[in-house]
Scaffold this active site. Structure first.
Site, mmCIF file in Angstrom:
data_model
loop_
_atom_site.group_PDB
_atom_site.id
_atom_site.type_symbol
_atom_site.label_atom_id
_atom_site.label_comp_id
_atom_site.label_asym_id
_atom_site.label_seq_id
_atom_site.Cartn_x
_atom_site.Cartn_y
_atom_site.Cartn_z
ATOM 1 N N SER A 171 39.296 43.256 38.528
ATOM 2 C CA SER A 171 37.866 43.331 38.236
ATOM 3 C C SER A 171 37.452 42.230 37.270
ATOM 4 O O SER A 171 38.267 41.734 36.491
ATOM 5 C CB SER A 171 37.591 44.713 37.606
ATOM 6 N N SER A 197 37.916 38.794 22.278
ATOM 7 C CA SER A 197 36.467 39.004 22.297
ATOM 8 C C SER A 197 35.855 38.425 21.031
ATOM 9 O O SER A 197 36.516 38.344 19.987
ATOM 10 C CB SER A 197 36.169 40.506 22.357
ATOM 11 N N ILE A 232 36.554 39.510 34.704
ATOM 12 C CA ILE A 232 37.156 38.270 34.220
ATOM 13 C C ILE A 232 38.582 38.118 34.751
ATOM 14 O O ILE A 232 38.982 37.032 35.184
ATOM 15 C CB ILE A 232 37.124 38.253 32.663
ATOM 16 N N LYS A 283 40.716 43.779 19.183
ATOM 17 C CA LYS A 283 40.513 42.398 19.638
ATOM 18 C C LYS A 283 40.981 41.400 18.573
ATOM 19 O O LYS A 283 41.477 40.329 18.911
ATOM 20 C CB LYS A 283 39.050 42.181 20.020
ATOM 21 N N TYR A 320 37.252 48.912 18.876
ATOM 22 C CA TYR A 320 37.404 47.780 19.798
ATOM 23 C C TYR A 320 37.593 46.475 19.023
ATOM 24 O O TYR A 320 38.501 45.696 19.315
ATOM 25 C CB TYR A 320 36.159 47.715 20.685
HETATM 26 N N1 LIG Z 1 32.486 41.063 29.784
HETATM 27 C C1 LIG Z 1 32.342 40.648 28.530
HETATM 28 O O1 LIG Z 1 31.258 40.258 28.099
HETATM 29 C C2 LIG Z 1 33.534 40.632 27.610
HETATM 30 C C3 LIG Z 1 33.347 40.142 26.313
HETATM 31 C C4 LIG Z 1 34.415 40.078 25.451
HETATM 32 C C5 LIG Z 1 35.669 40.497 25.880
HETATM 33 N N2 LIG Z 1 35.836 40.983 27.133
HETATM 34 C C6 LIG Z 1 37.191 41.413 27.522
HETATM 35 O O2 LIG Z 1 37.502 40.904 28.787
HETATM 36 C C7 LIG Z 1 38.499 41.722 29.385
HETATM 37 C C8 LIG Z 1 38.107 41.982 30.821
HETATM 38 O O3 LIG Z 1 36.903 42.718 30.831
HETATM 39 P P1 LIG Z 1 35.776 42.564 31.940
HETATM 40 O O4 LIG Z 1 34.518 42.248 31.245
HETATM 41 O O5 LIG Z 1 36.248 41.716 33.032
HETATM 42 O O6 LIG Z 1 35.618 44.107 32.397
HETATM 43 P P2 LIG Z 1 36.126 44.908 33.695
HETATM 44 O O7 LIG Z 1 35.555 44.288 34.911
HETATM 45 O O8 LIG Z 1 35.847 46.316 33.385
HETATM 46 O O9 LIG Z 1 37.669 44.639 33.691
HETATM 47 C C9 LIG Z 1 38.546 45.315 32.816
HETATM 48 C C10 LIG Z 1 39.867 45.423 33.516
HETATM 49 O O10 LIG Z 1 40.800 46.076 32.646
HETATM 50 C C11 LIG Z 1 41.348 47.166 33.363
HETATM 51 N N3 LIG Z 1 41.819 48.234 32.489
HETATM 52 C C12 LIG Z 1 41.114 48.971 31.599
HETATM 53 N N4 LIG Z 1 41.920 49.879 31.031
HETATM 54 C C13 LIG Z 1 43.158 49.713 31.570
HETATM 55 C C14 LIG Z 1 44.404 50.355 31.417
HETATM 56 N N5 LIG Z 1 44.568 51.380 30.577
HETATM 57 N N6 LIG Z 1 45.465 49.911 32.137
HETATM 58 C C15 LIG Z 1 45.318 48.884 33.001
HETATM 59 N N7 LIG Z 1 44.158 48.255 33.202
HETATM 60 C C16 LIG Z 1 43.091 48.668 32.500
HETATM 61 C C17 LIG Z 1 40.234 47.634 34.267
HETATM 62 O O11 LIG Z 1 40.735 48.487 35.285
HETATM 63 P P3 LIG Z 1 39.724 49.450 36.121
HETATM 64 O O12 LIG Z 1 39.005 48.565 37.097
HETATM 65 O O13 LIG Z 1 40.649 50.423 36.757
HETATM 66 O O14 LIG Z 1 38.782 50.064 35.125
HETATM 67 C C18 LIG Z 1 39.756 46.292 34.775
HETATM 68 O O15 LIG Z 1 40.641 45.785 35.730
HETATM 69 C C19 LIG Z 1 38.607 42.961 28.523
HETATM 70 O O16 LIG Z 1 39.764 42.878 27.714
HETATM 71 C C20 LIG Z 1 37.367 42.901 27.678
HETATM 72 O O17 LIG Z 1 37.559 43.535 26.430
HETATM 73 C C21 LIG Z 1 34.794 41.065 28.011
#
Ligand SMILES: NC(=O)c1ccc[n+]([C@@H]2O[C@H](COP(=O)([O-])OP(=O)(O)OC[C@H]3O[C@@H](n4cnc5c(N)ncnc54)[C@H](OP(=O)(O)O)[C@@H]3O)[C@@H](O)[C@H]2O)c1
Ligand SMILES: *[C@@H]1O[C@H](CO)[C@@H](O)[C@H](O)[C@H]1NC(C)=O
Ligand SMILES: *[C@@H]1O[C@H](CO)[C@@H](O)[C@H](O)[C@H]1NC(C)=O
Ligand SMILES: *[C@@H]1O[C@H](CO)[C@@H](O)[C@H](O)[C@H]1NC(C)=O
Length: 357
Positions: A50, A178, A52, A226, A222
């Site tokens: 999913s 993050s 990133i 991070k 969180y």
């Molecule tokens: N989007 C932003 O603006 C942003 C900003 C700063 C940091 N981040 C960081 O970027 C990373 C990716 O986030 P994203 O925005 O791409 O969100 P996302 O689409 O929700 O992706 C998160 C991914 O992590 C997986 N995950 C969550 N809990 C897990 C667990 N216990 N075991 C294995 N996998 C797990 C999710 O699996 P499921 O699909 O099964 O839920 C998903 O594949 C995260 O670490 C997030 O903190 C994002």
């Protein structure tokens, strides 16, 4: 081991630039990592189904790597594989899945065991799986740790330890951290022994953020996870450097962390377990996703760190960095002394129940 003296002025400048990037990221020019040829290279991307993680995996496959999506939901992982295979011609034999729930030690151990049986070398390991919200009614994992701490940090600590023997001599480990790491806050004397089934003020969350009933907002939990990811990248790199020096060899592995900035991904569509009054931070982001960059922009720095041969990333002594938009930034944990940072390692070992030689 000593870290370069970090000027506080540079820290505050970088903090301001990062805050501006949250608001204006969309109108800035998009970082574009030059294509690399990763033929023969093997990568693991956690949370690769999913957002990133999926975008990073897609780009690595595009550049000819073999990529394993390490995901907690097998059917979502298979859907992501189909998506990548349909987007990249002739990639069907280069996209695989692994079952991994980073919040569970037994899942992490099973994943590592299965990997070790295949005896593949890992060139790129992207710790990207992460969550900003605690599922309802599940503040602690079955192993007894705060859900966000286990999911975002401790699972990847244990996984890295278990997979270390499989890392190639030029392996890279990249953390999707993050901008929230700037809000991380620790007390210098947090416990070095394991703490289970309760929040420790000054470790899991800033002291002032833990309420009288022992709970804290997800947003502060969180931020601390991070910030710890950035500390992990630094400490891991320094250990590799130290071990090589003691051996009279040159370390060629690196670990780095990056922030994707504010990126449009499914994360903002996921259920929120706190009301806007209890924890406004995520609600504010959710309400302002019009400002968020597209996913390839958020993933770009991770792709770049995983693929570039740039001296600033791969050069001698250059590991352990924190990055935004392909630019190195001073992170919150860069202000901590070596002694303070080393405490994290001891604590993570205690929590993961391992001794990492
Ligand atoms: N989007 C932003 O603006 C942003 C900003 C700063 C940091 N981040 C960081 O970027 C990373 C990716 O986030 P994203 O925005 O791409 O969100 P996302 O689409 O929700 O992706 C998160 C991914 O992590 C997986 N995950 C969550 N809990 C897990 C667990 N216990 N075991 C294995 N996998 C797990 C999710 O699996 P499921 O699909 O099964 O839920 C998903 O594949 C995260 O670490 C997030 O903190 C994002
Ligand atoms: C990937 O491999 C193919 C076939 O060997 C090659 O033509 C192509 O240039 C490679 N792609 C990249 C990005 O290096
Ligand atoms: C896995 O994801 C699918 C959607 O692809 C969903 O229907 C299913 O409930 C999920 N399984 C678990 C155990 O969360
Ligand atoms: C140090 O040297 C020993 C013996 O040559 C070797 O087994 C070990 O892997 C080396 N460690 C590092 C970090 O290079």
């Amino acid at each position: 081991m000593s870290y370069p003296t970090i000027s506080r002025v540079k820290f505050y400048c970088d903090l301001v630039l990062s805050l501006l990037n949250l608001v204006f990221g969309r109108v800035y020019s998009k970082p574009i990592p030059p294509a690399a040829d990763l033929t023969g290279k093997i990568a693991i991307v956690t949370g690769g189904n999913s957002g990133i993680g999926l975008n990073i995996a897609l780009e690595l496959v595009r550049q000819n790597a073999t990529v394993y999506l390490a995901c907690r939901n097998a059917s979502k992982a298979r859907e992501a594989v189909s998506y990548i295979i349909s987007a990249v011609p002739n990639s069907a034999d280069r996209v695989e899945t692994l079952l991994l729930d980073t919040s569970s030690f037994s899942s992490v151990r099973e994943c590592a065991e299965r990997w070790k049986k295949s005896k593949s070398t890992i060139d790129i390991l992207i710790h990207n799986a992460g969550s900003p919200s605690t599922p309802n009614g599940q503040p602690f994992t079955i192993d007894g740790f705060p859900m966000l701490y286990a999911t975002n940090l401790l699972g990847s600590f244990l996984l890295t330890h278990l997979l270390e023997p499989c890392l190639s001599h030029r392996a890279r480990i990249i953390f999707t951290s993050s901008t929230g790491q700037y809000a991380g806050k620790f007390k210098p004397t947090f416990s070095l022994g394991t703490v289970k089934n309760r929040l420790e003020p000054g470790f899991h969350a800033p002291i002032a953020a833990v309420k009288a009933d022992g709970t804290a907002k997800d947003s502060v939990l969180y931020s601390n996870t991070k910030a710890m990811q950035v500390a992990f990248a630094k400490l891991l790199y320094n250990r590799w450097e130290g071990a090589a020096k003691a051996n009279g060899t040159r370390n060629q592995r690196v670990a780095h962390a990056f922030t994707p900035g504010f990126t449009m991904t499914p994360i903002f569509g996921k259920a929120m377990t706190r009301t806007i009054w209890e924890d406004p931070a995520l609600w504010i982001l959710k309400a302002t996703t019009i400002l968020a960059t597209d996913v390839s922009c958020g993933a770009a720095t991770g792709v770049w760190l995983a693929t570039t041969e740039d001296e600033a990333v791969m050069g001698e002594g250059m590991g352990g960095g924190y990055w935004e938009r392909m630019t190195r930034r001073v992170a919150k944990v860069d202000l901590m002394s070596t002694e303070q940072l080393e405490r994290f390692w001891i604590r993570w070992e205690a929590d993961a129940g391992i001794v990492w030689k």
